[in-house]
Design a protein around this motif. Structure first.
Motif, short mmCIF file in Angstrom:
data_model
loop_
_atom_site.label_atom_id
_atom_site.label_comp_id
_atom_site.label_asym_id
_atom_site.label_seq_id
_atom_site.Cartn_x
_atom_site.Cartn_y
_atom_site.Cartn_z
N TYR A 84 -10.83 67.94 45.17
CA TYR A 84 -11.27 66.74 45.87
C TYR A 84 -10.12 65.74 46.02
CZ TYR A 84 -16.13 68.13 45.46
OH TYR A 84 -17.31 68.79 45.57
N ILE A 85 -9.17 65.78 45.08
CA ILE A 85 -8.04 64.86 45.10
C ILE A 85 -6.75 65.68 45.04
CG2 ILE A 85 -6.82 63.05 43.83
CD1 ILE A 85 -9.46 62.11 42.72
N LYS A 86 -5.80 65.33 45.88
CA LYS A 86 -4.47 65.95 45.84
C LYS A 86 -3.48 64.88 45.37
CE LYS A 86 -5.61 69.90 47.64
NZ LYS A 86 -5.84 71.00 46.78
N VAL A 87 -2.73 65.18 44.31
CA VAL A 87 -1.78 64.24 43.75
C VAL A 87 -0.38 64.62 44.22
CG1 VAL A 87 -0.79 63.31 41.63
CG2 VAL A 87 -3.21 63.86 41.72
N ASP A 88 0.33 63.65 44.77
CA ASP A 88 1.72 63.85 45.17
C ASP A 88 2.60 63.52 43.97
OD1 ASP A 88 4.14 64.07 46.38
OD2 ASP A 88 3.81 62.49 47.87
N TRP A 89 2.93 64.54 43.18
CA TRP A 89 3.66 64.33 41.93
C TRP A 89 5.07 63.84 42.16
CZ3 TRP A 89 0.92 63.55 37.91
CH2 TRP A 89 -0.31 64.18 37.77
N ASN A 90 5.67 64.17 43.30
CA ASN A 90 7.01 63.66 43.62
C ASN A 90 6.98 62.14 43.80
OD1 ASN A 90 8.24 66.19 43.52
ND2 ASN A 90 7.71 66.61 45.67
N LEU A 91 5.93 61.65 44.45
CA LEU A 91 5.77 60.21 44.64
C LEU A 91 5.53 59.53 43.29
CD1 LEU A 91 5.52 57.82 46.59
CD2 LEU A 91 3.10 58.35 46.79
N VAL A 92 4.72 60.15 42.45
CA VAL A 92 4.45 59.59 41.12
C VAL A 92 5.76 59.50 40.33
CG1 VAL A 92 3.30 60.01 38.92
CG2 VAL A 92 2.06 60.35 41.05
N GLN A 93 6.58 60.56 40.35
CA GLN A 93 7.85 60.58 39.62
C GLN A 93 8.80 59.50 40.15
OE1 GLN A 93 8.41 62.45 36.97
NE2 GLN A 93 10.41 61.51 36.69
N ARG A 94 8.86 59.33 41.47
CA ARG A 94 9.72 58.31 42.08
C ARG A 94 9.28 56.92 41.65
NH1 ARG A 94 9.01 58.00 47.93
NH2 ARG A 94 8.69 60.22 47.66
N ASP A 95 7.97 56.66 41.67
CA ASP A 95 7.46 55.35 41.26
C ASP A 95 7.71 55.09 39.77
OD1 ASP A 95 6.66 54.78 43.81
OD2 ASP A 95 4.54 55.31 43.46
N MET A 96 7.59 56.12 38.95
CA MET A 96 7.85 55.96 37.51
C MET A 96 9.31 55.62 37.26
SD MET A 96 5.09 56.19 35.84
CE MET A 96 5.67 56.45 34.19
N ASN A 97 10.22 56.28 37.97
CA ASN A 97 11.65 55.97 37.82
C ASN A 97 11.96 54.55 38.26
OD1 ASN A 97 12.28 58.48 36.76
ND2 ASN A 97 12.69 59.38 38.78
N LYS A 98 11.32 54.10 39.35
CA LYS A 98 11.53 52.74 39.83
C LYS A 98 11.01 51.72 38.80
CE LYS A 98 10.52 52.14 44.13
NZ LYS A 98 9.77 51.88 45.38
N LYS A 100 10.77 52.23 35.55
CA LYS A 100 11.69 52.25 34.40
C LYS A 100 12.92 51.40 34.67
CE LYS A 100 10.56 56.88 32.72
NZ LYS A 100 11.07 58.26 32.57
N GLN A 101 13.46 51.47 35.88
CA GLN A 101 14.63 50.66 36.22
C GLN A 101 14.31 49.17 36.18
OE1 GLN A 101 15.89 52.12 40.01
NE2 GLN A 101 16.91 53.93 39.15
N GLN A 102 13.13 48.79 36.67
CA GLN A 102 12.74 47.38 36.64
C GLN A 102 12.55 46.90 35.20
OE1 GLN A 102 9.33 47.01 39.16
NE2 GLN A 102 10.56 46.92 41.03
N LEU A 103 11.98 47.76 34.34
CA LEU A 103 11.82 47.37 32.94
C LEU A 103 13.16 47.20 32.25
CD1 LEU A 103 8.81 49.55 31.76
CD2 LEU A 103 8.91 47.07 31.93
N LYS A 104 14.12 48.08 32.53
CA LYS A 104 15.46 47.94 31.96
C LYS A 104 16.12 46.66 32.43
CE LYS A 104 16.46 52.84 31.34
NZ LYS A 104 17.26 53.98 31.82
#
Length: 147
Positions: A84-98, A100-104
């Motif tokens: 029912y739901i398709k997750v774009d894991w590449n987009l999730v990984q990109r957002d997580m990296n962004k 992390k950079q903002q937190l640093k």
């Protein structure tokens, strides 16, 4: 006979209390510490009862929130596995990296905003003035969390 002019100023208590919130009267800087107002047993009782009530409610709300978040995550996983739901894991990984950079970036400054610092200072002053009440609250909170 001499007439005496008796003029009185009328103080409307309803209007006065509307202009001053109750927490300013209780916790305001002019209220003084609770040690000046109440004896040790009363302070412990007030702190313990309010702490227990807060801990009990905190425990119940925490369980409810954990159940809701866990149940929602469980339902999303079921929906993902059934298609029912398709997750774009590449987009999730990109957002997580962004993120992390903002937190640093934000944590490298170590600057506390002045608004937060002033509030923390107010809390510390209150805790120092009302050590017995705070101790009773902490003990009651732990008991409330355990019940």
């Amino acid at each position: 006979a001499g007439t005496k002019d008796d003029s009185f100023n009328v103080l409307d208590l309803a209007e006065y209390t509307k202009s001053r919130p109750w927490w300013r009267k209780v916790f305001g800087p002019s209220s003084g510490s609770s040690a000046e107002k109440y004896n040790v047993a009363t302070q412990l009782l007030i702190g313990g009862v309010t702490g227990w009530c807060t801990g009990f409610v905190f425990q119940k709300v925490g369980k409810l929130a954990a159940t809701a978040v866990g149940g929602g995550f469980f339902l999303l996983q079921i929906a993902n596995h059934t298609g029912y739901i398709k997750v774009d894991w590449n987009l999730v990984q990109r957002d997580m990296n962004k993120a992390k950079q903002q937190l640093k970036f934000h944590s490298s400054g170590n600057q506390i905003p002045p608004e937060v610092k002033s509030r923390v200072d107010e809390v510390i002053i209150f805790l120092k003035k009302n050590v017995i009440l705070t101790g009773g609250f902490a003990g009651g909170f732990l008991l409330g969390m355990a019940s």
